[in-house]
Design a protein around this motif. Structure first.
Motif, PDB file in Angstrom:
ATOM      1  N   UNK A 265       0.829  -1.205   0.000  1.00  0.00           N
ATOM      2  CA  UNK A 265       0.000   0.000   0.000  1.00  0.00           C
ATOM      3  C   UNK A 265       0.864   1.257   0.000  1.00  0.00           C
ATOM      4  N   UNK A 266       1.949   1.231   0.776  1.00  0.00           N
ATOM      5  CA  UNK A 266       2.863   2.381   0.818  1.00  0.00           C
ATOM      6  C   UNK A 266       3.550   2.593  -0.535  1.00  0.00           C
ATOM      7  N   UNK A 267       3.857   1.508  -1.217  1.00  0.00           N
ATOM      8  CA  UNK A 267       4.473   1.626  -2.545  1.00  0.00           C
ATOM      9  C   UNK A 267       3.535   2.335  -3.515  1.00  0.00           C
ATOM     10  N   UNK A 268       2.233   2.096  -3.360  1.00  0.00           N
ATOM     11  CA  UNK A 268       1.258   2.770  -4.229  1.00  0.00           C
ATOM     12  C   UNK A 268       1.191   4.258  -3.929  1.00  0.00           C
ATOM     13  N   UNK A 269       1.335   4.637  -2.655  1.00  0.00           N
ATOM     14  CA  UNK A 269       1.407   6.065  -2.302  1.00  0.00           C
ATOM     15  C   UNK A 269       2.647   6.690  -2.928  1.00  0.00           C
ATOM     16  N   UNK A 270       3.739   5.940  -2.872  1.00  0.00           N
ATOM     17  CA  UNK A 270       4.988   6.419  -3.461  1.00  0.00           C
ATOM     18  C   UNK A 270       4.835   6.575  -4.979  1.00  0.00           C
TER      19      UNK A 270
ATOM     20  N   UNK B 193       2.051   7.217  -6.576  1.00  0.00           N
ATOM     21  CA  UNK B 193       1.211   8.389  -6.835  1.00  0.00           C
ATOM     22  C   UNK B 193       2.026   9.678  -6.759  1.00  0.00           C
ATOM     23  N   UNK B 194       2.961   9.725  -5.819  1.00  0.00           N
ATOM     24  CA  UNK B 194       3.737  10.950  -5.608  1.00  0.00           C
ATOM     25  C   UNK B 194       4.710  11.231  -6.753  1.00  0.00           C
ATOM     26  N   UNK B 195       5.026  10.210  -7.531  1.00  0.00           N
ATOM     27  CA  UNK B 195       6.001  10.379  -8.612  1.00  0.00           C
ATOM     28  C   UNK B 195       5.409  11.123  -9.796  1.00  0.00           C
TER      29      UNK B 195
ATOM     30  N   UNK C 150       9.977   3.355 -13.252  1.00  0.00           N
ATOM     31  CA  UNK C 150       9.963   3.206 -11.788  1.00  0.00           C
ATOM     32  C   UNK C 150       8.547   3.212 -11.215  1.00  0.00           C
ATOM     33  N   UNK C 151       7.711   4.134 -11.694  1.00  0.00           N
ATOM     34  CA  UNK C 151       6.331   4.207 -11.212  1.00  0.00           C
ATOM     35  C   UNK C 151       5.569   2.941 -11.586  1.00  0.00           C
ATOM     36  N   UNK C 152       5.766   2.445 -12.810  1.00  0.00           N
ATOM     37  CA  UNK C 152       5.069   1.234 -13.245  1.00  0.00           C
ATOM     38  C   UNK C 152       5.427   0.037 -12.374  1.00  0.00           C
ATOM     39  N   UNK C 153       6.701  -0.093 -12.050  1.00  0.00           N
ATOM     40  CA  UNK C 153       7.128  -1.233 -11.236  1.00  0.00           C
ATOM     41  C   UNK C 153       6.717  -1.076  -9.774  1.00  0.00           C
ATOM     42  N   UNK C 154       6.638   0.164  -9.304  1.00  0.00           N
ATOM     43  CA  UNK C 154       6.094   0.395  -7.957  1.00  0.00           C
ATOM     44  C   UNK C 154       4.643  -0.054  -7.887  1.00  0.00           C
ATOM     45  N   UNK C 155       3.876   0.287  -8.934  1.00  0.00           N
ATOM     46  CA  UNK C 155       2.470  -0.109  -8.961  1.00  0.00           C
ATOM     47  C   UNK C 155       2.322  -1.624  -9.051  1.00  0.00           C
ATOM     48  N   UNK C 156       3.154  -2.269  -9.861  1.00  0.00           N
ATOM     49  CA  UNK C 156       3.108  -3.722  -9.990  1.00  0.00           C
ATOM     50  C   UNK C 156       3.419  -4.391  -8.647  1.00  0.00           C
ATOM     51  N   UNK C 157       4.510  -3.958  -8.010  1.00  0.00           N
ATOM     52  CA  UNK C 157       4.897  -4.552  -6.729  1.00  0.00           C
ATOM     53  C   UNK C 157       3.830  -4.293  -5.670  1.00  0.00           C
ATOM     54  N   UNK C 158       3.272  -3.092  -5.677  1.00  0.00           N
ATOM     55  CA  UNK C 158       2.209  -2.760  -4.728  1.00  0.00           C
ATOM     56  C   UNK C 158       1.006  -3.662  -4.905  1.00  0.00           C
ATOM     57  N   UNK C 159       0.604  -3.913  -6.161  1.00  0.00           N
ATOM     58  CA  UNK C 159      -0.543  -4.792  -6.429  1.00  0.00           C
ATOM     59  C   UNK C 159      -0.278  -6.207  -5.931  1.00  0.00           C
ATOM     60  N   UNK C 160       0.923  -6.704  -6.173  1.00  0.00           N
ATOM     61  CA  UNK C 160       1.266  -8.073  -5.762  1.00  0.00           C
ATOM     62  C   UNK C 160       1.249  -8.199  -4.240  1.00  0.00           C
ATOM     63  N   UNK C 161       1.841  -7.232  -3.557  1.00  0.00           N
ATOM     64  CA  UNK C 161       1.913  -7.306  -2.094  1.00  0.00           C
ATOM     65  C   UNK C 161       0.542  -7.136  -1.443  1.00  0.00           C
ATOM     66  N   UNK C 162      -0.325  -6.335  -2.057  1.00  0.00           N
ATOM     67  CA  UNK C 162      -1.677  -6.178  -1.510  1.00  0.00           C
ATOM     68  C   UNK C 162      -2.435  -7.506  -1.494  1.00  0.00           C
ATOM     69  N   UNK C 163      -2.096  -8.381  -2.441  1.00  0.00           N
ATOM     70  CA  UNK C 163      -2.786  -9.678  -2.510  1.00  0.00           C
ATOM     71  C   UNK C 163      -2.555 -10.497  -1.249  1.00  0.00           C
ATOM     72  N   UNK C 164      -1.415 -10.280  -0.583  1.00  0.00           N
ATOM     73  CA  UNK C 164      -1.121 -11.044   0.629  1.00  0.00           C
ATOM     74  C   UNK C 164      -2.143 -10.786   1.728  1.00  0.00           C
ATOM     75  N   UNK C 165      -2.680  -9.547   1.762  1.00  0.00           N
ATOM     76  CA  UNK C 165      -3.663  -9.216   2.787  1.00  0.00           C
ATOM     77  C   UNK C 165      -4.906 -10.075   2.625  1.00  0.00           C
TER      78      UNK C 165
ATOM     79  N   UNK D 272      -5.000   3.553 -11.569  1.00  0.00           N
ATOM     80  CA  UNK D 272      -5.025   2.543 -12.610  1.00  0.00           C
ATOM     81  C   UNK D 272      -3.940   1.511 -12.359  1.00  0.00           C
ATOM     82  N   UNK D 273      -3.812   0.512 -13.213  1.00  0.00           N
ATOM     83  CA  UNK D 273      -2.874  -0.582 -12.965  1.00  0.00           C
ATOM     84  C   UNK D 273      -1.416  -0.247 -13.255  1.00  0.00           C
ATOM     85  N   UNK D 274      -1.169   0.784 -14.056  1.00  0.00           N
ATOM     86  CA  UNK D 274       0.211   1.093 -14.442  1.00  0.00           C
ATOM     87  C   UNK D 274       0.587   0.385 -15.732  1.00  0.00           C
ATOM     88  N   UNK D 275       1.816   0.627 -16.170  1.00  0.00           N
ATOM     89  CA  UNK D 275       2.259   0.118 -17.465  1.00  0.00           C
ATOM     90  C   UNK D 275       2.473  -1.375 -17.508  1.00  0.00           C
TER      91      UNK D 275
END
Length: 270
Positions: free
Chosen positions: A127-132, A134-136, A154-169, A257-260
């Motif tokens: 979730x924090x990666x997604x905030x990061x 957004x700030x870019x 960098x923003x695209x990969x932050x969004x990808x990693x954020x989406x993957x980690x959110x799935x753990x919740x 959105x999902x990112x690139x």
């Protein structure tokens, strides 16, 4: 197959209309939800100063000075980081501080050896990666007045990693109960989480997940129904605000959105 596709298209159009109407408040609501668990924990450090200090001293035998330092770092780091995220002041530094707090608590509370709590902390990092992300902002074009090609790796990969980690919740929220309703909820939620993770029908899937998780959160984790001295109240409050933070992350996906690096973006290039 045409009828389901028509339903999906209608649902996507409705979701887009909702998002457009809420676009001015959506990022703020997402950030507030996201930092809620840090805000609640920071305030708990303030109101339960002595208890937290004594717990750390007893748990680690580190002495009063180190235990007090731990409480102070958590208090200032979380409250300060939350304020910076909300007002969007040096968001990268704020996220770095909150990343450090998550890491510190993972070690201090021995979360590393508890799979459920570890997965939830990983979801918080997502979730924090997604905030990061957004700030870019968007990548800037090299030429004034010429739109960029959308490449902001960098923003695209932050969004990808954020989406993957959110799935753990969501994995930690699956309830293995032999009831029809619960089985349907588990299957529906899991399917939506997979769609969000791979970035397919992302905004619609994330929006439905927001509604589903919010409803389940208020139903299962209604900590306010218990007196302050009841031990179950603290556990439910912890679950409630952690789930709310992940809802904030999903709202950020709805907004950004999902990112690139996603199937939705890949389909546009076909």
């Amino acid at each position: 197959m045409n009828i389901p596709n028509e339903y999906v298209s209608t649902a996507e159009d409705t979701a887009d209309q909702v998002i457009r109407k809420l676009k001015h408040i959506l990022p703020t609501v997402a950030r507030v939800c996201l930092i809620s668990t840090f805000l609640e924990d920071g305030l708990r450090m303030w109101f339960q100063w002595s208890e937290q200090r004594e717990y750390m001293n007893m748990q680690w035998g580190c002495g009063q000075i180190i235990a007090t330092l731990f409480v102070v770092v958590n208090l200032l780091g979380q409250l300060g980081g939350c304020v910076m995220v909300i007002i969007q002041y040096k968001v990268a530094i704020a996220c770095g501080v909150l990343f450090f707090i998550v890491f510190l608590q993972t070690i201090a509370y021995s979360i590393l050896w508890d799979a459920q709590f570890l997965l939830r902390n990983l979801a918080l990092i997502g979730a924090l990666l997604l905030v990061l992300a957004e700030s870019r902002g968007e990548a800037k074009s090299l030429f004034a007045g010429v739109p960029s090609l959308g490449e902001n790796k960098p923003k695209n990969y932050l969004q990808l990693t954020g989406r993957i980690l959110l799935a753990f919740m969501f994995i930690t929220l699956i309830r293995f109960e032999l009831s029809f309703v619960q089985i349907v909820l588990d299957i529906l939620g899991s399917a939506l989480m997979v769609l969000v993770t791979i970035g397919y029908k992302t905004k619609l899937s994330a929006l439905i997940l927001v509604l589903l998780l919010t409803t389940l959160n208020f139903y299962h984790n209604s900590w306010w129904r218990y007196p302050s001295h009841a031990p179950v109240r603290d556990f439910l409050k912890y679950d409630f605000f952690q789930t709310l933070s992940v809802v904030g992350g999903l709202l950020m996906i709805v907004y950004l959105g999902p990112g690139g690096v996603s199937m939705d973006e890949h389909k546009k290039k076909w």
